[in-house]
Design a protein around this motif. Sequence first.
Motif, mmCIF file in Angstrom:
data_model
loop_
_atom_site.group_PDB
_atom_site.id
_atom_site.type_symbol
_atom_site.label_atom_id
_atom_site.label_comp_id
_atom_site.label_asym_id
_atom_site.label_seq_id
_atom_site.Cartn_x
_atom_site.Cartn_y
_atom_site.Cartn_z
ATOM 1 N N THR A 100 35.763 41.457 46.995
ATOM 2 C CA THR A 100 36.672 40.748 46.097
ATOM 3 C C THR A 100 35.869 39.610 45.499
ATOM 4 O O THR A 100 35.064 38.982 46.187
ATOM 5 C CB THR A 100 37.906 40.140 46.802
ATOM 6 O OG1 THR A 100 37.470 39.075 47.641
ATOM 7 C CG2 THR A 100 38.658 41.158 47.605
ATOM 8 N N THR A 101 36.040 39.398 44.236
ATOM 9 C CA THR A 101 35.278 38.335 43.592
ATOM 10 C C THR A 101 36.035 37.826 42.373
ATOM 11 O O THR A 101 36.843 38.539 41.787
ATOM 12 C CB THR A 101 33.869 38.823 43.182
ATOM 13 O OG1 THR A 101 33.133 37.746 42.628
ATOM 14 C CG2 THR A 101 33.929 39.963 42.179
ATOM 15 N N HIS A 102 35.793 36.563 42.038
ATOM 16 C CA HIS A 102 36.282 36.054 40.766
ATOM 17 C C HIS A 102 35.103 35.875 39.824
ATOM 18 O O HIS A 102 35.242 35.314 38.752
ATOM 19 C CB HIS A 102 37.055 34.742 40.963
ATOM 20 C CG HIS A 102 36.270 33.722 41.719
ATOM 21 N ND1 HIS A 102 36.579 33.364 42.999
ATOM 22 C CD2 HIS A 102 35.180 33.019 41.385
ATOM 23 C CE1 HIS A 102 35.710 32.463 43.411
ATOM 24 N NE2 HIS A 102 34.841 32.242 42.454
ATOM 25 N N ASP A 103 33.934 36.356 40.273
ATOM 26 C CA ASP A 103 32.714 36.214 39.477
ATOM 27 C C ASP A 103 32.500 37.524 38.716
ATOM 28 O O ASP A 103 32.101 38.536 39.275
ATOM 29 C CB ASP A 103 31.555 35.923 40.422
ATOM 30 C CG ASP A 103 30.237 35.735 39.688
ATOM 31 O OD1 ASP A 103 30.135 36.169 38.528
ATOM 32 O OD2 ASP A 103 29.322 35.162 40.285
ATOM 33 N N LEU A 104 32.786 37.467 37.416
ATOM 34 C CA LEU A 104 32.718 38.681 36.601
ATOM 35 C C LEU A 104 31.313 39.251 36.566
ATOM 36 O O LEU A 104 31.118 40.458 36.630
ATOM 37 C CB LEU A 104 33.185 38.355 35.183
ATOM 38 C CG LEU A 104 34.650 37.950 35.099
ATOM 39 C CD1 LEU A 104 34.916 37.147 33.842
ATOM 40 C CD2 LEU A 104 35.513 39.177 35.136
ATOM 41 N N ALA A 105 30.329 38.355 36.479
ATOM 42 C CA ALA A 105 28.943 38.822 36.405
ATOM 43 C C ALA A 105 28.569 39.545 37.702
ATOM 44 O O ALA A 105 27.849 40.547 37.679
ATOM 45 C CB ALA A 105 28.002 37.643 36.163
ATOM 46 N N GLU A 106 29.095 39.042 38.805
ATOM 47 C CA GLU A 106 28.804 39.665 40.099
ATOM 48 C C GLU A 106 29.400 41.073 40.156
ATOM 49 O O GLU A 106 28.744 42.018 40.583
ATOM 50 C CB GLU A 106 29.401 38.798 41.201
ATOM 51 C CG GLU A 106 29.219 39.364 42.583
ATOM 52 C CD GLU A 106 29.418 38.281 43.619
ATOM 53 O OE1 GLU A 106 28.483 37.502 43.835
ATOM 54 O OE2 GLU A 106 30.520 38.188 44.184
ATOM 55 N N ALA A 107 30.657 41.196 39.713
ATOM 56 C CA ALA A 107 31.305 42.508 39.709
ATOM 57 C C ALA A 107 30.540 43.469 38.800
ATOM 58 O O ALA A 107 30.294 44.625 39.150
ATOM 59 C CB ALA A 107 32.753 42.376 39.249
ATOM 60 N N GLU A 108 30.134 42.963 37.658
ATOM 61 C CA GLU A 108 29.440 43.805 36.687
ATOM 62 C C GLU A 108 28.082 44.252 37.230
ATOM 63 O O GLU A 108 27.660 45.382 37.052
ATOM 64 C CB GLU A 108 29.246 43.017 35.388
ATOM 65 C CG GLU A 108 28.833 43.863 34.223
ATOM 66 C CD GLU A 108 29.178 43.198 32.893
ATOM 67 O OE1 GLU A 108 29.204 41.946 32.852
ATOM 68 O OE2 GLU A 108 29.399 43.926 31.927
ATOM 69 N N ARG A 109 27.424 43.338 37.916
ATOM 70 C CA ARG A 109 26.079 43.623 38.417
ATOM 71 C C ARG A 109 26.115 44.598 39.598
ATOM 72 O O ARG A 109 25.288 45.485 39.694
ATOM 73 C CB ARG A 109 25.452 42.289 38.824
ATOM 74 C CG ARG A 109 24.371 42.297 39.852
ATOM 75 C CD ARG A 109 22.996 42.194 39.186
ATOM 76 N NE ARG A 109 21.943 41.994 40.144
ATOM 77 C CZ ARG A 109 21.542 42.906 41.022
ATOM 78 N NH1 ARG A 109 22.132 44.069 41.064
ATOM 79 N NH2 ARG A 109 20.552 42.640 41.848
#
Length: 285
Positions: A176-185
Amino acid sequence: MSYGSTDVLHGIDLDIRRGEIFALLGPNGAGKTTTVEILEGFRQRSAGEVRVLGTDPAHGDDAWRGRIGLVLQAWRDHRRWRVAELLTHFATYYPDPREPATLLDLVGLGAQADQVVDRLSGGQRRRLDVALAIVGRPELLFLDEPTTGFDPEARRDFHALVERLAREEGVTVLLTTHDLAEAERLADRIAMLVNGRIRACGTPAELARRAAAQAEVRWTASDGTARRERTEDPSQLVWELHRDAGGPVADLEVRRPTLEDAYLHMVHRDDPAGGGTPDVERPAA
Ligand code: ADP
């Protein structure tokens, strides 16, 4: 899932595949933690059907629990233990643990083996959390906002570690993340959760395409003015610009729709007044 008379999850229907890195993304209060806690067996669902590694988490036993690794948001115990001691102790809980020294190298804490947990930096602490979560060789790893407070280098190292676990060891990861770049990566697939419903589920590229089909092309015209144009076919436009300019186009930039575009689109579609605050900067709980 309801808390009292309030429904917070509405008919979530989701399959996560073995070996996949799957991200649950959504604004504050969307239901991410509730979902994950149900899957982890920490929260009793009000209705519906759940299987995690073939077992209903509401009835998971120790053997089932031993196949799962958890990295929770807040973790404040064992401060006075030394890193290697703590890991060695946790290893005794599992039938086939990883070798603690090798594991510390894997998470980049080899140099901190004899350090007291309390003196680790935030990023080192998080890596220790991961080491503790994977010491029992879990098949499934839950990561709840794992890189909150990381500096860019620690974040990059952490992402490389998660990818290695998934790609080389076949560990399934639910992030779970609120970091979009992390999810995308990191994520193979992402489910966007808004107000307890899955608004979209797919690869990062699929979700981005769903938000907007058009790319934006920016450049500086020969008279020095900044120009921008939206187009379905940026290669055609760039070709025309190059032809018209008779050479290189100044400050040329082609911007494809991003996951962030998709995310904001989903969140605001659900909340036409625009009152929702996308959970992109929520600090760790
Ligand atoms: P997220 O993790 O996406 O921020 P949560 O799963 O924590 O969302 O919360 C989903 C909704 O459930 C929110 O509206 C929250 O206020 C509510 N909620 C969470 N935990 C409880 C609880 N123990 N009792 C009542 N309501 C809760």
